[in-house]
Design a protein around this motif. Structure first.
Motif, short mmCIF file in Angstrom:
data_model
loop_
_atom_site.label_atom_id
_atom_site.label_comp_id
_atom_site.label_asym_id
_atom_site.label_seq_id
_atom_site.Cartn_x
_atom_site.Cartn_y
_atom_site.Cartn_z
N GLY A 49 0.31 -1.09 -0.53
CA GLY A 49 0.32 0.24 0.03
C GLY A 49 0.62 1.10 -0.47
O GLY A 49 0.18 2.37 -0.81
N SER A 50 2.45 0.59 0.93
CA SER A 50 2.96 2.62 0.64
C SER A 50 4.12 2.05 -0.05
O SER A 50 5.37 3.41 -0.38
N ASN A 70 -2.14 1.12 -8.52
CA ASN A 70 -3.53 1.28 -7.62
C ASN A 70 -4.27 2.30 -6.49
O ASN A 70 -4.79 1.90 -5.94
N ASN A 71 -2.69 2.66 -5.65
CA ASN A 71 -3.04 3.44 -5.08
C ASN A 71 -2.39 4.37 -4.93
O ASN A 71 -1.60 5.51 -6.12
N ARG A 72 -2.80 5.70 -4.36
CA ARG A 72 -2.85 6.95 -4.55
C ARG A 72 -2.03 8.00 -2.99
O ARG A 72 -2.22 6.66 -2.51
N HIS A 73 -0.88 8.61 -3.32
CA HIS A 73 -0.09 8.60 -2.59
C HIS A 73 -0.45 9.88 -2.58
O HIS A 73 -0.26 10.81 -3.65
N ARG A 74 0.26 10.56 -1.17
CA ARG A 74 0.97 12.05 -1.36
C ARG A 74 2.39 12.37 -1.52
O ARG A 74 3.08 11.25 -0.56
N GLN A 94 7.51 5.53 9.57
CA GLN A 94 6.29 4.90 10.12
C GLN A 94 6.26 3.49 9.85
O GLN A 94 5.85 2.61 10.66
N VAL A 95 5.76 3.26 8.18
CA VAL A 95 5.63 1.56 8.05
C VAL A 95 6.80 0.90 8.43
O VAL A 95 6.85 -0.28 8.68
N ALA A 96 8.22 1.76 8.40
CA ALA A 96 9.65 1.12 8.55
C ALA A 96 9.33 0.14 10.10
O ALA A 96 9.56 -0.36 10.37
N ASP A 97 8.92 1.60 10.96
CA ASP A 97 9.37 0.74 11.88
C ASP A 97 8.30 -0.25 12.40
O ASP A 97 8.32 -0.79 13.48
N THR A 98 7.03 0.12 11.75
CA THR A 98 6.21 -1.22 12.16
C THR A 98 6.77 -2.62 11.52
O THR A 98 6.47 -3.62 11.99
N ILE A 99 7.41 -2.14 10.08
CA ILE A 99 7.56 -4.03 9.62
C ILE A 99 8.77 -4.19 10.54
O ILE A 99 8.36 -5.75 10.99
#
Length: 304
Positions: free
Chosen positions: A177-178, A237-241, A294-299
């Protein structure tokens, strides 16, 4: 042959460029006879530039003559401005922590870039680099029944360090998603972790460097500015900022860092805009570092 992934082909066309405005000489402007409004405006601008250039030249000659009359020696024209020392320092600080990434899965292969983020040798890259190798293998390999496709084997990831060593890497986790994936290499890699910029610190107009391995050219550094923040773009398929930049980025840069003059990572290069799918036009996009962290910390928290 390795598939250069993430930027231009096949990633770039996923960002749909708007049609060119006819006023700027784009499709539909004029009839190909050079009489369109875009062509006329270019002639006007060119004429103005010629007049300005002649004015500068005549002024320089007059100044040299006056200086000679006063007994002074006319000075040679100024040399081009030097590269700002802060950008040179930023490049020297960042390059030791950036790697080339090659992902193979069955008959598929994809390449990109990545960078170290901590002393445990965790690396950030783009998820689509890992995913595209698997997709290429799936499209090339028939399944057991002889029809359709198979997902192929688990992807094999190899990174090349700045000093030319090739090392296997573990996929710690992925977040499609990211478009972020986290890899990990052995401590022997001794990669220098990059510093991440503070949230909200990135400013429009500040100078930045894109670092990575475009077309397999390891340790390539290109320069530009932050063109815009919070740019809404559709990637896949995703929108990003995204952070928009004009720093030249090309296939193979994907997953590499976009850094500021202090050597801090402000984003992860992930896509470029194209016109008719034809390469970079000076509009690139990076995933903002706040989202990346944020994503990396979660992974890492889940996968170790």
């Amino acid at each position: 042959m390795a598939q250069q992934s993430g930027l231009g082909e096949p990633r770039g066309p996923w960002f749909i460029s708007p049609d060119l405005d006819p006023a700027y000489g784009g499709p539909g402007n004029g009839g190909g006879d050079g009489s369109g409004p875009g062509r006329r405006w270019r002639r006007i601008v060119l004429t103005g530039l010629v007049v300005i250039a002649l004015s500068i030249l005549s002024g320089g000659l007059a100044g040299g003559y006056v200086a000679g009359q006063d007994g002074a020696t006319p000075q040679a024209s100024a040399s081009p401005p030097a590269v700002p020392p802060d950008m040179v320092g930023a490049a020297a600080q960042v390059v030791p922590g950036v790697v080339s990434v090659t992902v193979a899965s069955g008959g598929g292969m994809a390449t990109g870039s990545g960078f170290a983020i901590d002393d445990q040798q965790h690396l950030i890259t783009n998820d689509h680099i890992v995913a595209q190798a698997g997709a290429a293998a799936a499209s090339a390999a028939p399944n057991a029944s002889g029809t359709g496709t198979s997902a192929g084997s688990e992807p094999s990831v190899v990174v090349e360090t700045p000093d030319g060593r090739q090392m296997p890497a573990q996929v710690v986790g992925r977040d499609p998603g990211s478009d972020i994936a986290v890899l990990k290499v052995a401590p022997a890699a001794s990669l220098a972790p990059l510093v991440l910029a503070k949230p909200g610190a990135t400013k429009v107009g500040e100078p930045v460097l894109a670092v990575g391995s475009p077309l397999g050219l390891h340790g390539t550094v290109t320069a530009g500015i932050v063109s815009a923040l919070d740019r809404q773009v559709k990637l896949g398929n995703n929108r990003h900022r995204a952070v928009q930049t004009d720093a030249p980025i090309n296939p193979g840069n994907s997953g590499g860092p976009l850094v500021n003059a202090r050597g801090e990572v402000v984003g992860v290069n992930t896509a470029i805009a194209t016109i008719d799918g034809k390469g970079s036009i000076g509009i690139g996009f990076a995933i903002p570092i706040e989202q990346v962290q944020q994503v990396a910390d979660t992974i890492i928290g889940k996968g170790g």
